[in-house]
Design an enzyme around this catalytic site. Structure first.
Site, PDB file in Angstrom:
ATOM      1  N   HIS A   9      32.272   0.713  99.941  1.00 46.78           N
ATOM      2  CA  HIS A   9      32.980   1.484  98.924  1.00 46.78           C
ATOM      3  C   HIS A   9      33.464   0.575  97.807  1.00 46.78           C
ATOM      4  O   HIS A   9      34.377   0.916  97.083  1.00 46.78           O
ATOM      5  CB  HIS A   9      34.177   2.227  99.551  1.00 46.78           C
ATOM      6  CG  HIS A   9      33.790   3.271 100.543  1.00 46.78           C
ATOM      7  ND1 HIS A   9      33.496   2.972 101.850  1.00 46.78           N
ATOM      8  CD2 HIS A   9      33.620   4.600 100.429  1.00 46.78           C
ATOM      9  CE1 HIS A   9      33.162   4.076 102.488  1.00 46.78           C
ATOM     10  NE2 HIS A   9      33.226   5.086 101.657  1.00 46.78           N
ATOM     11  N   GLU A  45      20.771  11.409  98.026  1.00 46.86           N
ATOM     12  CA  GLU A  45      20.776  10.742  96.722  1.00 46.86           C
ATOM     13  C   GLU A  45      19.398  10.677  96.088  1.00 46.86           C
ATOM     14  O   GLU A  45      19.239  10.877  94.886  1.00 46.86           O
ATOM     15  CB  GLU A  45      21.323   9.309  96.854  1.00 46.86           C
ATOM     16  CG  GLU A  45      22.813   9.237  97.083  1.00 46.86           C
ATOM     17  CD  GLU A  45      23.185   9.617  98.496  1.00 46.86           C
ATOM     18  OE1 GLU A  45      22.301   9.577  99.365  1.00 46.86           O
ATOM     19  OE2 GLU A  45      24.342   9.955  98.722  1.00 46.86           O
TER      20      GLU A  45
END
Lengths: 389, 353
Positions: free
Chosen positions: B158, B88
């Site tokens: 999540h 990322e």
């Protein structure tokens, strides 16, 4: 000798499985030497020998535990589809040899830290089926008290540091554990496991540099199952030779489907780490399931590839062939063993299903250290206002 | 069980026009699309209208884990729509560089929970580039998209709502759509906005929210909040998926004679203070609701600002109905979430203060 034990077993008297099993292999520690399937490929070090010292007890133990792991993962698959396990579930079937080979080479003082595909590693570290299924179904008896779920198994007394969701984040943690081990002169090492996808994370290289700089007893193990979720390794990495990516850190490439190769490599790595510092192990392994239960696992690889690996390289089949060729058991006995394992797993699931969910008050526990007195608010500071215990 | 209730609440059809709602986008009909399809359409239009725009991130090539990037690689080629390795920090840094060269870099972070390795790049590089170079360089072409928010079973990693961290950074914009039609217009605005933008998409709504979305190229202005339901007794402010829950609470409150005004903030940074202020001056009460934990959540900023501007007009303390101050839990999600009943209780307490 084996025959006489067999006839007493087939009396039809119900016996607890473990007792029957112990009787089966209890005194058979005859040493056996096994050749690994492939030679090791080394980077900046001399590879260990292909001949692995083992014993008949160990061989049968490998079979039994790997069959248990396999059965456990398949059962978890069914539980997920029955919606008893919710959230995310990443299964390890196909990769059992890595977990079992590693355990055989080390002690419970050596630490293991891994990512989210942790059910079998937890079992290898001494966790029980009951703890596994309870945690998967979010029950109180789970190893993380039902608050972690599939991705967060831990076992402190066996130096198993879990169970991490964020990819690659566990590797610097593992190097920190290794530092503590060296500092405390524990003569123990840390195995930090990660996948081929995580191998491209920057924090891995940061941790590797630090470990090499300070000669930490850290062993970085890349469980290369060739797919980072759905991305094949050659599409994510310029150099898929993960054992060489340490550059100045030695590495070893191992056939991860051969439990004895794994055992030999881990033993070698432990000796190396204690003496000279970090080393990278690349385990060439394969997972039959998709990345997680939401992934069918067939959109980025062919069914032929999966069944091909299952036929040629399945770790349990390999051990089975060795057991049979060394005359340690017959086909029927192994089948019986598998049946008992199936029953053991079913019993554990039934027991876990009866276990209660955590109390709602557990929502607030362990955010901070106990007794810190922090308040947690809900709406309007009135309805839910709990002093965190 | 409670978990089922939570989910069925979200399933209700989406905010339809009517109820005296004021729409800032044309109400012409289009195709019925869900959120991921609307975002997909926006991306197609963005790539079509500017040949120097690129979409990249983990797994975007085949369509992405939420299908938002379906068909893009096939239509625009692998040189413009491509997968990145799992890194990322590298992805966002790469995007900043690309944007600095005058391109539109549309970065996808697979889940907002994974955005933290890129936090340094966003805060220290993207947000401050124009400022520290005296306007010589900028990365205005950067848009970072990430699915955020609870989904019923997401657990710790999540389900997070990290918008508050980013709202604290001058130099970037933070935008959160509430529905497919809004998402398409807002995303196109974000991509074309000359500042770096972080665009959070409510993942729960990817399939659940279905709406008529005009097929042409249209934008919805940033930093303009919208009053989606008019009322007189209390102002409710929210964004993203939480608005569905808040609307249900408003409907229930109406049965008890409480008239609620509901505002969709849309852009959190910089946010439309004037609209909220005007509303609170009319109603005298404010309730803010978001999924993120209450302490330090963006509701705190709204509350403080409104207090400064409307102190003498307030009839009751500002109420915040938010997630609890714990990590996002696994089995406890129904208890953690700011549900319709919690909001309803807070509405009643505030009105009867």
């Amino acid at each position: 000798m084996a025959l006489s034990r067999l006839s007493s077993r087939s009396n039809g008297i119900a016996r607890p499985f473990s007792a029957a099993f112990n009787r089966f292999i209890s005194t058979d520690t005859t040493p056996i030497t096994i050749e690994t399937s492939l030679p090791f490929t080394a980077h900046l070090c001399d590879p260990p020998s292909r001949s692995v010292e083992s014993s008949s007890q160990e061989l049968l133990d490998f079979f039994r535990t790997m069959a248990l792991m396999r059965r456990m993962e398949i059962a978890a698959d069914s539980l997920y589809k029955a919606k008893l396990i919710r959230g995310f579930c990443h299964l390890y079937d196909g990769q059992e040899a890595v977990a079992i080979g590693m355990e055989a080479a080390i002690t419970k003082k050596d630490a293991i830290i891994t990512a989210y595909r942790d059910h079998c590693i937890f079992l290898g570290r001494g966790g029980s089926l009951h703890e596994v299924f309870s945690e998967l179904m979010g029950r109180q008896a789970g190893c993380s008290k039902g608050k972690g779920g599939s991705m967060h198994f831990y076992k402190k007394d066996s130096s198993f540091y879990g169970g991490h969701g964020i990819v690659g984040a566990q590797v610097p943690l593992g190097c920190g554990v290794a530092f503590a081990q060296k500092y405390n002169k524990e003569e123990a090492v840390t195995f930090a496991l990660y996948g081929d996808g995580a191998a491209n994370q920057g924090q891995l290289f940061e941790a590797l540099n630090i470990s090499a700089l300070w000669d930490l007893p850290a062993i970085l193990v890349c469980e290369n199952n060739h797919y980072g979720m759905g991305t094949a390794e050659w599409r994510a990495a310029k150099s898929p030779s993960y054992y060489k990516r340490g550059d100045y850190v030695p590495g070893l490439k191992v056939d991860g489907m051969d439990a004895f190769a794994v055992k030999q490599a881990c033993k070698f790595a432990k000796d190396h780490a204690l003496e000279k510092g970090p080393i990278i192990l690349e385990m060439d392994t394969y997972r039959y399931h998709g990345h997680s239960m939401s992934d069918p696992g067939s959109t980025y690889r062919t069914r032929d590839e999966i069944s091909g690996v299952r036929q040629e390289r399945d770790p349990i089949e390999r051990i089975k062939k060795l057991v049979l060729s060394h005359d340690l058991a017959t086909e029927k006995e192994l089948k019986d063993m598998e049946k008992e394992i199936r029953k053991e797993v079913d019993d554990a699931i039934a027991k876990a299903k009866d276990c209660p969910m955590p109390e709602p008050s557990e929502l607030f526990t362990n955010v901070y250290v106990k007794g810190f007195g922090t308040e947690s608010f809900g709406p309007d500071r009135k309805e839910v206002k709990a002093a965190l215990p | 069980m409670a978990a089922l209730l939570g989910r069925s609440c979200r399933k209700l059809g989406f905010l339809s026009s009517g109820h005296g709602a004021r729409r800032t986008v044309s109400t012409e009909t289009g195709k019925s699309l869900n959120l991921y399809a609307a975002i997909n359409q926006a991306l197609h239009i963005a790539l079509d209208s500017d040949p120097r725009s690129y979409v990249f991130g983990e797994d975007v090539g085949f369509g992405g884990v939420f299908r938002c990037t379906t068909g893009l690689a096939e239509r625009f080629g692998k040189n413009r729509v491509f997968n990145t390795p799992l890194c990322e920090q590298g992805i966002v840094g790469f995007g900043i560089g690309l944007a600095a060269m005058g391109n539109r870099a549309i970065v996808e972070i697979q889940f907002a929970d994974y955005i933290y390795p890129a936090f340094d790049q966003i805060v220290n590089e993207a947000a401050k580039f124009r400022y520290r170079s005296g306007n010589q360089f900028n990365c205005g072409g950067l848009t970072i998209r990430a699915p955020y928010g609870a989904v019923g079973h997401g657990g710790h990693y999540h389900s997070q709502s990290p918008e508050a961290f980013f709202c604290h950074v001058p130099g970037i914009k933070v935008v959160i759509p509430r529905s497919p039609r809004e998402a398409k217009g807002l995303l196109l605005s974000c991509i074309r906005d000359p500042n770096p933008v972080v665009f959070f998409e409510p993942k729960w709504l990817y399939r659940q929210a279905v709406e008529e979305v005009p097929e042409h190229d249209y934008t919805i202005p940033l930093s303009e909040a919208e009053v989606i339901r008019e009322g007189n007794d209390i102002t409710l402010v929210g964004w993203g998926a939480q608005l569905t829950i808040m609307e249900q609470a408003c409907l229930e409150a109406e049965k008890e004679g409480i008239s609620c005004e509901l505002i969709d903030l849309k852009t959190l940074l910089p946010w439309d203070k004037e609209t909220v202020e005007a509303s609170v001056k009319k109603t005298g009460r404010l309730l803010i609701s978001h999924e993120a934990p209450i302490t330090g959540g963006f509701g705190a900023e709204i509350s403080a600002t409104i207090l400064e501007r409307c102190f003498l007009k307030l009839e009751a303390p500002v109420s915040r109905v938010c997630g609890l101050d714990t990590p996002f839990p696994l089995v406890f999600e129904p208890f953690y979430m700011p549900t319709k009943n919690k909001i309803l209780d807070a509405i009643k307490t505030t009105v009867n203060y």
